[in-house]
Design a protein around this motif. Structure first.
Motif, PDB file in Angstrom:
ATOM      1  N   LYS A  32      -1.998   5.322  11.194  1.00  0.00           N
ATOM      2  CA  LYS A  32      -3.360   5.795  10.900  1.00  0.00           C
ATOM      3  C   LYS A  32      -3.646   7.143  11.567  1.00  0.00           C
ATOM      4  O   LYS A  32      -4.703   7.346  12.163  1.00  0.00           O
ATOM      5  CB  LYS A  32      -4.380   4.730  11.278  1.00  0.00           C
ATOM      6  CG  LYS A  32      -3.966   3.382  10.673  1.00  0.00           C
ATOM      7  CD  LYS A  32      -4.919   2.274  10.897  1.00  0.00           C
ATOM      8  CE  LYS A  32      -4.293   0.920  10.521  1.00  0.00           C
ATOM      9  NZ  LYS A  32      -3.678   0.861   9.208  1.00  0.00           N
ATOM     10  N   SER A  56       0.232   2.157   8.162  1.00  0.00           N
ATOM     11  CA  SER A  56       0.692   3.288   8.958  1.00  0.00           C
ATOM     12  C   SER A  56       0.103   3.227  10.360  1.00  0.00           C
ATOM     13  O   SER A  56      -0.675   2.320  10.677  1.00  0.00           O
ATOM     14  CB  SER A  56       0.286   4.600   8.278  1.00  0.00           C
ATOM     15  OG  SER A  56      -1.099   4.852   8.472  1.00  0.00           O
ATOM     16  N   SER A 107       0.706   2.286   2.539  1.00  0.00           N
ATOM     17  CA  SER A 107      -0.403   3.185   2.875  1.00  0.00           C
ATOM     18  C   SER A 107      -1.522   2.527   3.666  1.00  0.00           C
ATOM     19  O   SER A 107      -2.449   3.209   4.095  1.00  0.00           O
ATOM     20  CB  SER A 107      -0.973   3.809   1.593  1.00  0.00           C
ATOM     21  OG  SER A 107      -0.035   4.691   1.011  1.00  0.00           O
ATOM     22  N   SER A 108      -1.466   1.228   3.872  1.00  0.00           N
ATOM     23  CA  SER A 108      -2.429   0.590   4.781  1.00  0.00           C
ATOM     24  C   SER A 108      -1.747   0.073   6.037  1.00  0.00           C
ATOM     25  O   SER A 108      -2.382  -0.605   6.855  1.00  0.00           O
ATOM     26  CB  SER A 108      -3.146  -0.571   4.078  1.00  0.00           C
ATOM     27  OG  SER A 108      -2.217  -1.576   3.691  1.00  0.00           O
ATOM     28  N   ASP A 132      -6.390   4.852   7.045  1.00  0.00           N
ATOM     29  CA  ASP A 132      -5.452   5.198   5.980  1.00  0.00           C
ATOM     30  C   ASP A 132      -5.826   4.605   4.625  1.00  0.00           C
ATOM     31  O   ASP A 132      -5.798   5.291   3.595  1.00  0.00           O
ATOM     32  CB  ASP A 132      -4.021   4.800   6.368  1.00  0.00           C
ATOM     33  CG  ASP A 132      -3.901   3.385   6.925  1.00  0.00           C
ATOM     34  OD1 ASP A 132      -4.895   2.624   6.881  1.00  0.00           O
ATOM     35  OD2 ASP A 132      -2.805   3.036   7.421  1.00  0.00           O
ATOM     36  N   LEU A 152       1.636  10.236   5.357  1.00  0.00           N
ATOM     37  CA  LEU A 152       0.205  10.259   5.044  1.00  0.00           C
ATOM     38  C   LEU A 152      -0.374  11.669   5.128  1.00  0.00           C
ATOM     39  O   LEU A 152      -1.117  12.107   4.243  1.00  0.00           O
ATOM     40  CB  LEU A 152      -0.523   9.326   6.020  1.00  0.00           C
ATOM     41  CG  LEU A 152      -1.987   9.009   5.742  1.00  0.00           C
ATOM     42  CD1 LEU A 152      -2.124   8.128   4.515  1.00  0.00           C
ATOM     43  CD2 LEU A 152      -2.611   8.306   6.950  1.00  0.00           C
ATOM     44  N   ILE A 186      -1.087   6.378  -1.182  1.00  0.00           N
ATOM     45  CA  ILE A 186      -1.689   7.682  -0.911  1.00  0.00           C
ATOM     46  C   ILE A 186      -1.138   8.758  -1.842  1.00  0.00           C
ATOM     47  O   ILE A 186      -1.892   9.620  -2.317  1.00  0.00           O
ATOM     48  CB  ILE A 186      -1.510   8.080   0.570  1.00  0.00           C
ATOM     49  CG1 ILE A 186      -2.303   9.350   0.888  1.00  0.00           C
ATOM     50  CG2 ILE A 186      -0.040   8.232   0.939  1.00  0.00           C
ATOM     51  CD1 ILE A 186      -3.790   9.237   0.684  1.00  0.00           C
TER      52      ILE A 186
END
Length: 501
Positions: free
Chosen positions: A47, A45, A42-43, A152, A356, A13
């Motif tokens: 979210k 989290s 970043s994938s 995310d 994020l 991100i």
């Protein structure tokens, strides 16, 4: 030799956000990512786009204020992707006292910006609230506040897509294998998945390598001090269990931590997260059985129907690069970030930490710090600038109405998913399509060949993991035979090792 103004290393991100900001300021930018966009932290989290209510207890008032300010900015820039959500905080007298929760929520309200999307907090009687039927009958009192949920990985993708539309070269499966300075410029050697190599000369470099940023910082500065980052694993589990789409829960735990219950993928429940110190390759972290047991127990304390490990249909873990701190408790580490500017032997900016929600303002601050090295760049623009691609139709509900007006024959489930993932870019998917038969082969879960082809051509999707777990969450819908058929259709997988999600 390719010459650029800025080389951004890392496709999470922060890297994608910085590339977007820089290209919008008129710079020549190259973004390289060793695996897939959002392949790691970043994938993985929770979210959420949120201020971080629990950070108030740690005295992180500046971070919470900044994050709450960004909450509305990010929602406005991607309204179809960012969904305001009601959070319910059940109260139990043997944990934090009622006055402490009320005071924390009052402060949260006043540090943030109230709006129709994010109303003020208030007390709830769970005996008269719809969510009460999902929670343990012993729970009677709670508080409600507002934050937002986001996909995310798709937020990363949209930033990379916007950057590319502004001129950034986005190169995935592209590793930076050598980086050194010559005469005040960085000379980089990049290696593609097929072994091809590319030489790049950059006036400045941004190190946005996430969990790898600390190691890259040491190599670029050719010295070693104390560790800049402390790596902490956060794990989540997913159940195929109905849950109200308009509500989430923040659950206090006896150890002082909190755990989220979040609606997920329309008919699933997401539970997380843990905080465990991590050592090893960040690409190879995996959920530990002890973490699954902890999350099941944490949720079962509050739910009417307990959670057992056998109910878990998906689990994922990511390594968070947090600012190093001597506090032995991983949960107490700051979620703030530090931007470290390097002048010699050539200009560089190192991104350490972050979350994020604050990616956009982090990117803006990073580019402002690099101005002396890149004086030709334009002014900051993202706070009030163009929304992210797909935002022309408004929020997901509005986008769904537009989509069905264009294609009334589209099944409701597909229309809902496309509206929340692509927004107005759904119109590109429909170009030349007259009916369902034009979408091509269906692999399962409403995924058709035309959509897969779109993801490969326009969203850098390379293999089935990219399609099923980051560009979508359709991995929850397809069985092994369907995944194999999709893999065969796509023609194989990346030769690089990938994180199993």
């Amino acid at each position: 030799m390719d010459e650029v103004d800025l080389l951004v290393i890392g496709g999470g991100i922060n890297g994608a956000g910085i590339a977007r900001d820089a290209s919008g300021r008129g710079l020549r930018v190259l973004l390289c990512e060793q695996h897939d966009l959002a392949a790691h932290t970043s994938s993985a989290s929770s979210k959420l786009i949120h201020g971080g209510l629990r950070y108030l207890e740690q005295g992180e008032f500046g971070l919470v204020r900044k994050a709450l300010g960004e909450r509305e900015v990010v929602r406005r820039q991607a309204p179809f992707l960012v969904r305001p959500l009601r959070f319910v905080l059940p109260w139990e007298p043997h944990l934090r006292p009622r006055w402490m929760l009320r005071a924390g929520l009052w402060l949260y309200d006043h540090l943030g910006r109230r709006s129709a999307a994010f109303p003020a907090s208030h007390a709830l009687d769970l005996r008269h609230d719809p969510l009460g039927t999902w929670l343990s009958p012993k729970l009677r009192q709670a508080f409600s506040y507002a934050d937002a949920q986001v996909d995310d990985a798709r937020l990363v993708l949209l930033n990379a897509l916007d950057a590319a539309q502004r001129g950034t070269r986005v190169q995935v499966h592209c590793r930076c294998v050598d980086l050194h300075a010559e005469q005040g410029r960085w000379q980089a050697r990049l290696e593609m998945a097929d072994g091809r190599q590319q030489h790049v000369s950059a006036r400045a470099v941004v190190n946005a390598a996430g969990p790898w940023a600390g190691g890259l910082l040491e190599r670029m500065q050719a010295r070693s001090g104390g560790p800049a980052l402390r790596l902490v694993q956060g794990s989540h589990i997913v159940l195929r269990r109905r849950w109200p789409d308009d509500s989430a829960c923040l659950l206090q735990q006896p150890d002082g931590r909190v755990v989220f219950l979040l609606p997920f993928a329309h008919d699933h429940l997401l539970i997380g997260t843990t905080d465990t110190d991590y050592r090893g390759d960040p690409a190879r972290c995996s959920v530990l059985p002890t973490e699954v047991a902890y999350l099941c127990e944490a949720a079962s304390r509050y739910l009417r129907e307990p959670v057992v490990p056998d109910e878990v249909v998906w689990e994922f873990a990511g390594v968070r690069p947090l600012l190093a701190d001597p506090d032995p408790r991983a949960a107490k580490l700051s979620r703030d970030y530090r931007l470290q500017l390097q002048v010699a032997p050539a200009p560089a900016l190192h991104v350490l930490g972050g979350k994020l929600t604050t990616y956009r303002v982090l990117a803006e601050e990073a580019m402002d710090l690099l101005r002396p090295a890149l004086p030709q760049m334009g002014q900051a623009w993202t706070a009030a600038g163009d929304p992210l691609p797909g935002s022309d139709w408004g929020d997901a509900a509005q986008a769904g109405s537009h989509l069905l007006a264009l294609a009334p024959w589209l099944p409701a489930g597909i229309a809902q998913r496309w509206a929340g993932a692509y927004g107005s870019r759904s119109a590109e998917l429909l170009q030349g399509v007259q009916g369902l038969h034009d979408l091509g082969e269906e692999f399962g879960g409403g995924l058709h060949a035309r959509e897969v082809d779109f993801l490969r051509k326009h969203e850098w999707a390379f293999d089935t993991d990219d399609v099923l777990w980051r560009r979508s969450k359709l991995g929850l819908r397809l069985d092994a035979a369907q995944v194999a058929r999709l893999q065969a259709w796509m023609g194989g997988q990346s030769p690089f090792p990938r994180k199993g999600l």
